[in-house]
Scaffold this motif. Structure first.
Motif, PDB file in Angstrom:
ATOM      1  N   LYS A 161       0.725  -1.512  -0.057  1.00 57.72           N
ATOM      2  CA  LYS A 161       0.256  -0.157  -0.210  1.00 57.72           C
ATOM      3  C   LYS A 161       0.826   1.395  -0.228  1.00 57.72           C
ATOM      4  O   LYS A 161       0.533   2.101  -0.040  1.00 57.72           O
ATOM      5  N   HIS A 190      -4.664  -8.403   3.330  1.00 57.11           N
ATOM      6  CA  HIS A 190      -5.344  -7.868   4.235  1.00 57.11           C
ATOM      7  C   HIS A 190      -6.541  -7.041   4.066  1.00 57.11           C
ATOM      8  O   HIS A 190      -6.669  -6.786   2.961  1.00 57.11           O
ATOM      9  N   GLU A 214       6.163  -6.639   8.064  1.00 55.90           N
ATOM     10  CA  GLU A 214       5.881  -6.291   6.678  1.00 55.90           C
ATOM     11  C   GLU A 214       6.060  -4.701   7.020  1.00 55.90           C
ATOM     12  O   GLU A 214       5.063  -3.638   6.673  1.00 55.90           O
ATOM     13  N   GLN A 264       5.192   5.231  11.002  1.00 54.65           N
ATOM     14  CA  GLN A 264       6.765   5.654  11.534  1.00 54.65           C
ATOM     15  C   GLN A 264       6.815   5.577  12.918  1.00 54.65           C
ATOM     16  O   GLN A 264       6.422   7.039  13.874  1.00 54.65           O
ATOM     17  N   HIS A 301      -1.711 -12.056  14.085  1.00 48.60           N
ATOM     18  CA  HIS A 301      -1.109 -10.768  13.483  1.00 48.60           C
ATOM     19  C   HIS A 301      -1.214  -9.602  14.920  1.00 48.60           C
ATOM     20  O   HIS A 301      -2.192  -9.584  14.909  1.00 48.60           O
TER      21      HIS A 301
HETATM   22  C1  LIG Z   1       0.345   0.478   6.756  1.00 50.86           C
HETATM   23  C2  LIG Z   1       0.112  -1.083   7.215  1.00 50.86           C
HETATM   24  C3  LIG Z   1       2.174  -1.712   7.102  1.00 50.86           C
HETATM   25  C4  LIG Z   1       2.707  -0.830   6.682  1.00 50.86           C
HETATM   26  O1  LIG Z   1       3.568   0.102   7.590  1.00 50.86           O
HETATM   27  P1  LIG Z   1       4.470   1.181   7.031  1.00 50.86           P
HETATM   28  O2  LIG Z   1       3.967   2.406   7.638  1.00 50.86           O
HETATM   29  O3  LIG Z   1       4.468   1.168   5.869  1.00 50.86           O
HETATM   30  O4  LIG Z   1       5.672   0.745   7.310  1.00 50.86           O
HETATM   31  C5  LIG Z   1       1.746  -2.784   7.586  1.00 50.86           C
HETATM   32  N1  LIG Z   1       1.311  -3.653   8.126  1.00 50.86           N
HETATM   33  C6  LIG Z   1      -0.160  -2.941   8.386  1.00 50.86           C
HETATM   34  C7  LIG Z   1      -1.139  -4.444   8.428  1.00 50.86           C
HETATM   35  C8  LIG Z   1      -0.454  -1.794   7.519  1.00 50.86           C
HETATM   36  O5  LIG Z   1      -1.630  -1.428   7.858  1.00 50.86           O
END
Ligand SMILES: *Cc1c(COP(=O)(O)O)cnc(C)c1O
Length: 455
Positions: free
Chosen positions: A85, A127, A309, A230, A224
């Protein structure tokens, strides 16, 4: 001179400069990305344009992969899912796969992009808190590694869809641990007033684990947790992991064995030189592995396969947003003057300042200047006074129309969240790889927009 070394010399692990690792200021003052002058990029690919340093993104992906492989070598290993994303295109998904990463997707469009890029289905995860039947069917047909279940209702729904397709759905349960983090702090709350996940504090998590074990067309393989975005402090990840491990132990006591744990994304980056340097992937990986090791030795359970992730921490710093300066205007404020520098894009290509008051920095990149610095604000061309690109930045006082201006660290949630506000075509993404330009996503045209209009 390498800007990375100038700003943040980190000898060990991934770099944490604000600009991509191959962004240089040449001796005549112009910036180059992986050897290509920004003026040459703009000639072939007019502004506004996302310029992605391919080697930088691959380097950061590799840093995560190597760090996790190393830290979890004596446990059950680790997978790194790139959170698509943040930014996704076919080639980008393929690059991540080539670096040994899996891809996380959160919609049919994201999953189809990864597949079209050549990523095998079993290297993808799905997701989402409100998945459609079409999304679940596609995921099952493509044999994705796992579907992350977000609610009790969805657990039943996925089981039904899998039954219809005569499949067994491999599922993770997304649990809300009460640990939230963002920026430099984290907080732990008992009650959660947000849309994601199955609550641990109210024991909905236990209900879901027990129910998943009963259902015949889901295979509960993992738990999970994703605590936010951030994040530059490590405690939040460790604390959430402990909550998840306690759930795994509870499941074991019920005779339900869970072999995989996904600790989510959210690892922080530097947007400006004022931001703290976050821990590098090796430090994060070591801390996570320590928590897992402690869990394994205390519980006596076999080591779980761990996934993380990261999205932003792989792609954000790879990209600078290249604009052309237009109107420059001095505005009187309480403490003197502020120079408003307008560029040929704005909140439609980077909504984060308006959405989260996110801070960025900027530089004039087409030339050097000996002029004194002026207090400037970079703004877009949209009909909103909140259309701010960079709230506060010192720019040369001779900044003028026609200068190229770049905003670094715009690779994550920039193009991905872009809009057509004011009927602006969304800018394309061009990658620079060893001195050659490769268009990842072309810019939209006004004809593209008009073609949607059915009058
Ligand atoms: C947005 C999101 C991420 C990635 O987050 P970053 O801040 O870009 O590393 C990973 N896992 C889930 C479930 C998310 O919603």
């Amino acid at each position: 001179m390498n800007l990375e070394q100038l700003e943040a010399p980190i000898p060990d692990g991934a770099p944490h400069g604000v600009w991509s690792i191959n962004t240089d200021r040449l001796s005549d003052g112009e910036f180059a990305v992986a050897g290509v002058r920004v003026s040459d990029i703009a000639k072939e690919f007019p502004t506004p344009r996302y310029v992605l340093d391919a080697d930088d993104a691959r380097f950061r992906a590799r840093a995560w992969k190597e760090a996790m492989d190393h830290a979890f070598a004596d446990l059950a290993g680790a997978h790194v899912y790139y959170a698509g994303k943040a930014f996704l295109s076919k080639a980008f998904a393929r690059w991540m796969y080539e670096e040994g990463l899996h891809i996380d997707t959160a919609s049919e469009g994201e999953l189809r992009t990864a597949l079209a890029g050549g990523v095998p289905g079993d290297f993808c995860g799905l997701h989402g808190n409100n998945k459609s039947r079409a999304e679940i069917e596609l995921a099952l047909e493509q044999n994705v590694a796992h579907i992350v279940i977000d609610s009790l209702a969805e657990l039943e729904f996925v089981n039904r869809v899998a039954e219809d397709l005569k499949k067994i759905a491999p599922v993770y349960l997304r649990l809300t641990t009460g640990v939230h983090a963002g920026g430099h702090e984290f907080i732990a709350t008992a009650h959660e007033d947000q849309k994601f996940g199955l609550s641990v504090s109210t024991r909905v998590s236990h209900q879901a684990i027990a129910r998943a074990a009963e259902l015949s067309n889901v295979d509960l393989i993992g738990l999970h947790s994703h605590i936010g975005s951030q994040i530059s402090a490590t405690e939040g990840f460790a604390q959430a992991a402990q909550v998840i491990f306690a759930e795994r132990v509870w499941a074991h006591e019920q005779g339900i064995e869970i072999s995989e744990i996904d600790l989510g994304g959210g690892y922080g980056i530097r947007y400006t030189a004022d931001d703290d340097v976050p821990p590098n992937p090796r430090e994060f990986a070591r801390i996570l592995a320590d928590v897992v090791r402690k869990h394994v030795s205390e519980s006596g359970l076999p080591a779980p396969l761990i996934s993380i992730e990261p999205g932003r921490s792989i792609v954000a710093s790879s990209t600078l947003m290249l604009y052309t300066v237009g109107t420059v205007k001095d505005v009187a404020i309480d403490s003197g003057l502020r120079t408003y520098v307008s560029v040929d894009g704005g909140m439609s290509d980077n909504i984060r300042p308006a959405l989260y008051e996110a801070d960025y920095t900027a530089a004039i990149v087409s030339r050097d200047s000996d002029a004194s610095r002026t207090r400037a604000r970079v703004v877009g061309k949209h009909c909103e006074s909140g259309d701010i690109v960079v709230r506060n930045v010192a720019l040369p006082s001779d900044v003028k129309a026609g200068d190229l201006l770049a905003v670094p660290a715009t690779g994550a949630y920039g193009r991905a969240m872009a809009s057509n506000y004011n009927m602006l075509p969304r800018p394309g993404v061009v990658a620079v790889e060893n001195g050659t330009l490769k268009e990842l996503i072309r810019s939209e045209t006004i004809n593209d927009l008009l073609s949607l209009d059915q009058d």
